[in-house]
Design a protein around this motif. Structure first.
Motif, mmCIF file in Angstrom:
data_model
loop_
_atom_site.group_PDB
_atom_site.id
_atom_site.type_symbol
_atom_site.label_atom_id
_atom_site.label_comp_id
_atom_site.label_asym_id
_atom_site.label_seq_id
_atom_site.Cartn_x
_atom_site.Cartn_y
_atom_site.Cartn_z
ATOM 1 N N LEU A 92 -10.543 5.122 3.606
ATOM 2 C CA LEU A 92 -9.739 4.425 2.968
ATOM 3 C C LEU A 92 -8.750 3.635 3.749
ATOM 4 C CD1 LEU A 92 -5.825 6.355 1.667
ATOM 5 C CD2 LEU A 92 -5.820 5.028 4.352
ATOM 6 N N GLU A 148 -8.295 -0.702 2.278
ATOM 7 C CA GLU A 148 -7.158 -1.102 2.617
ATOM 8 C C GLU A 148 -7.851 -2.626 3.874
ATOM 9 O OE1 GLU A 148 -4.644 0.484 5.519
ATOM 10 O OE2 GLU A 148 -3.937 2.301 3.973
ATOM 11 N N ARG A 177 0.338 5.410 0.802
ATOM 12 C CA ARG A 177 -1.093 6.748 0.934
ATOM 13 C C ARG A 177 -0.362 7.624 0.556
ATOM 14 N NH1 ARG A 177 -0.070 3.188 5.445
ATOM 15 N NH2 ARG A 177 -1.580 1.486 5.347
ATOM 16 N N GLU A 178 -1.173 8.406 0.101
ATOM 17 C CA GLU A 178 -1.312 10.015 -0.257
ATOM 18 C C GLU A 178 -2.641 11.006 -0.168
ATOM 19 O OE1 GLU A 178 -0.375 11.601 -4.561
ATOM 20 O OE2 GLU A 178 0.616 9.687 -4.322
ATOM 21 N N GLN A 179 -2.385 12.422 0.451
ATOM 22 C CA GLN A 179 -3.162 13.302 0.550
ATOM 23 C C GLN A 179 -2.982 14.063 -0.813
ATOM 24 O OE1 GLN A 179 -3.225 15.356 4.608
ATOM 25 N NE2 GLN A 179 -3.073 12.845 5.353
ATOM 26 N N PHE A 196 0.741 -0.956 0.011
ATOM 27 C CA PHE A 196 0.403 -0.013 0.315
ATOM 28 C C PHE A 196 1.187 1.326 -0.025
ATOM 29 C CE2 PHE A 196 -2.928 -2.665 2.422
ATOM 30 C CZ PHE A 196 -4.274 -2.880 1.156
ATOM 31 N N HIS A 204 -4.383 2.772 -8.887
ATOM 32 C CA HIS A 204 -4.881 4.009 -7.823
ATOM 33 C C HIS A 204 -6.402 3.397 -7.064
ATOM 34 C CE1 HIS A 204 -0.840 5.749 -8.986
ATOM 35 N NE2 HIS A 204 -1.174 6.153 -7.558
ATOM 36 N N PHE A 226 -7.868 11.002 -0.128
ATOM 37 C CA PHE A 226 -6.684 10.520 0.005
ATOM 38 C C PHE A 226 -6.710 9.813 -1.377
ATOM 39 C CE2 PHE A 226 -8.839 12.056 3.944
ATOM 40 C CZ PHE A 226 -7.742 12.231 4.856
ATOM 41 N N LYS A 227 -5.686 9.671 -1.071
ATOM 42 C CA LYS A 227 -5.240 8.488 -2.236
ATOM 43 C C LYS A 227 -4.493 7.002 -2.093
ATOM 44 C CE LYS A 227 -4.386 11.280 -6.535
ATOM 45 N NZ LYS A 227 -3.267 11.321 -8.251
ATOM 46 N N LEU A 228 -5.178 5.315 -2.596
ATOM 47 C CA LEU A 228 -4.300 4.665 -2.059
ATOM 48 C C LEU A 228 -4.142 3.907 -3.022
ATOM 49 C CD1 LEU A 228 -4.169 2.673 0.406
ATOM 50 C CD2 LEU A 228 -6.327 1.651 -0.075
#
Length: 171
Positions: free
Chosen positions: A123, A127, A7-9, A5, A114, A19-21
């Protein structure tokens, strides 16, 4: 099998945070061989019913076709404008469809995908959801290595009331 994984904002519209996963499955050589042998990469892990997705993707493609076609028709002529507008409309419709679809194929996770989430809670749920379906895939892959041969399963009769409930529920 490992599930990665990242993660980013990202800042969204009007101060909202998205939020990107990104998720990807890493397979061993043996697992890759199983995926290849049984063509698991074409299998659907989770199928989501999104009745408006195709319609919305088509509308976006048509809108882009008209805008790009109109702009380029003035510069290059109507034939070239229509051709380039068709390419731009088709590409934008495909991009929208692929970006918004919730159906997940095994190949999506093999190459990495993504997911856009509107909250940290979403998010976290995504997951756990991906971990669950990856575990399911792992067990199916393991059972695929033992599909040869004959298996015998004893089916015992149920008590009358329990059998009636099974019949009424349809399994």
């Amino acid at each position: 099998m490992n599930l990665l994984f990242q993660r980013e904002q990202t800042p969204g519209k009007i101060g909202r945070v998205y939020f990107k996963l990104w998720g990807k499955l890493e397979l061993s050589e043996d697992e890759k061989a199983i995926v290849s042998r049984y063509k698991f990469d074409q299998s659907v892990l989770i199928e989501a019913i999104q009745p408006n997705l195709v319609r919305n993707a088509a509308l976006i493609g048509i809108f882009v076709f008209f805008i790009v076609g109109a702009i380029l028709s003035g510069a290059f002529g109507s034939g070239a404008g229509a051709a380039l507008g068709s390419l731009a409309g088709g590409a934008s419709g495909y991009w929208f469809f692929n970006d918004k679809r919730e159906t997940i194929y095994v190949k999506d996770l093999l190459h990495g995908r993504h997911f856009i989430c509107t909250s940290v809670v979403e998010l976290a749920r995504k997951e756990v959801w991906l971990e669950t379906v990856s575990g399911f895939l792992r067990q199916v892959m393991e059972s695929a290595t033992h599909w040869d041969g004959v298996a015998s399963h004893a089916i015992e009769p149920l008590p009358a009331e329990e059998a009636r409930q099974v019949i009424l529920k349809g399994i």
